[in-house]
Design a protein around this motif. Structure first.
Motif, PDB file in Angstrom:
ATOM      1  N   TYR A   1     -56.087 -68.771 -30.459  1.00  0.00           N
ATOM      2  CA  TYR A   1     -56.305 -70.279 -30.348  1.00  0.00           C
ATOM      3  C   TYR A   1     -57.868 -70.912 -29.103  1.00  0.00           C
TER       4      TYR A   1
ATOM      5  N   SER B   1     -53.018 -66.381 -27.937  1.00  0.00           N
ATOM      6  CA  SER B   1     -53.778 -67.722 -27.071  1.00  0.00           C
ATOM      7  C   SER B   1     -55.173 -67.055 -26.926  1.00  0.00           C
TER       8      SER B   1
ATOM      9  N   VAL C   1     -54.128 -74.955 -23.604  1.00  0.00           N
ATOM     10  CA  VAL C   1     -53.730 -74.050 -24.173  1.00  0.00           C
ATOM     11  C   VAL C   1     -53.374 -72.436 -23.168  1.00  0.00           C
TER      12      VAL C   1
END
Length: 303
Positions: free
Chosen positions: A199, A196, A240
């Motif tokens: 991301y 993440s 996210v």
């Protein structure tokens, strides 16, 4: 496909002095913001402000990021622990910085600087907004290198395994040789997590930078660039958070409500609302026209 994370979080060791990659990323963030700010000053994006003025703004902004980020983390995520141990606010080496707190810190710093310059606050914020995403991207890369703020398990045979911080992997008590063997056999695939941090680096960093730099490349009405920044960040962060592990100290398993709502999402909703409001308000606001500083204008004329 899985990736076994084994990046050393320490970039350089000089005897007892250890320089962490996360600190290097902060330096890169500030240096990039400074360089981009110089380009915008030379393009006349903040009329009446020279490089000395930019230096003052950058100094106040750095203080706002560091102080606001730390205080925001304490207030939003660890207030109970702070009440038990107030000195924890100074233990920055243990981690704990909040983007939303840092944003408030930057806004307060910009407000202080703007009042001294006798300018409109949102002319300053519209100038600063495109300088921020690159730093956000560097910060998230620092999180990835440091094996922190990782995502949930992908449960799909792909992702990143964080053996140095994932409690479930640590519980296996594997030595380096056993760890490599377990990874090669696929025994660790069930511990693969969403990266993440990456991301966020791509969305909050690269994507936001490209959009905001392009959007601000020509004069826009007051509030528009700030509104675009707030809207994009709020949306990206909210999305996210669905694959990111929430802070365990918050509510039920880190969730505040519904079994999925995180503090990051709660703090991002106001940004989305403000972003939409500022974009709406920009429709009837004046547009600040670029004025190239005299020194740069003279240089171009002589060239």
């Amino acid at each position: 496909m899985t990736y076994l994370h084994q990046i050393d979080p320490i970039a350089l060791s000089l005897g007892p002095l250890k320089i962490h990659w996360y600190g290097v990323m902060y330096l890169l963030a500030f240096a990039t913001a400074w360089w981009l700010g110089r380009q915008r000053i030379r393009a006349g994006r903040l009329p009446g402000v020279d490089m000395n003025g930019l230096s003052d703004l950058a100094f106040y902004g750095m203080l706002g990021v560091v102080l606001g980020g730390r205080i925001g983390y304490i207030l939003f995520y660890s207030f109970g622990a702070f009440l038990d141990n107030p000195l924890m606010i100074f233990k920055v080496w243990e981690g704990g910085m909040s983007f939303h707190g840092g944003l408030l810190g930057v806004m307060l710093a910009a407000l202080w600087w703007t009042r001294k310059q006798k300018m409109h606050f949102f002319d300053t914020m519209d100038f600063v907004a495109p300088l921020v995403p690159a730093g956000l991207g560097f910060g998230r890369i620092g999180n990835f290198i440091g094996s922190e703020l990782w995502g949930k398990y992908t449960e799909a045979g792909w992702g990143v395994i964080f053996p140095s911080t994932d409690p479930n992997v640590l519980a296996l008590q594997l030595n380096p040789t056993q760890l490599q063997a377990a990874y090669a056999s696929g025994a660790l695939d069930r511990f693969a997590r969403h990266p993440s941090q990456l991301y966020q680096a791509l969305l909050e960093g690269l994507a936001m930078f490209c959009v905001l730099w392009w959007f601000s490349s020509k004069p826009r009405p007051r509030y528009a660039v700030s509104g675009m920044f707030a809207l994009l960040y709020g949306c990206f962060r909210f999305l996210v958070e669905f694959v990111r592990v929430p802070d365990a100290q918050m509510g039920d398993h880190g969730y505040l409500a519904f079994g999925w709502l995180t503090m990051g999402q709660v703090l991002s909703v106001p940004l989305v609302v403000l972003g939409l409001y500022w974009l709406w308000r920009s429709r009837r606001s004046p547009t600040l026209q670029p004025v190239i500083p005299a020194a740069d204008r003279t240089g171009k004329e002589n060239a």
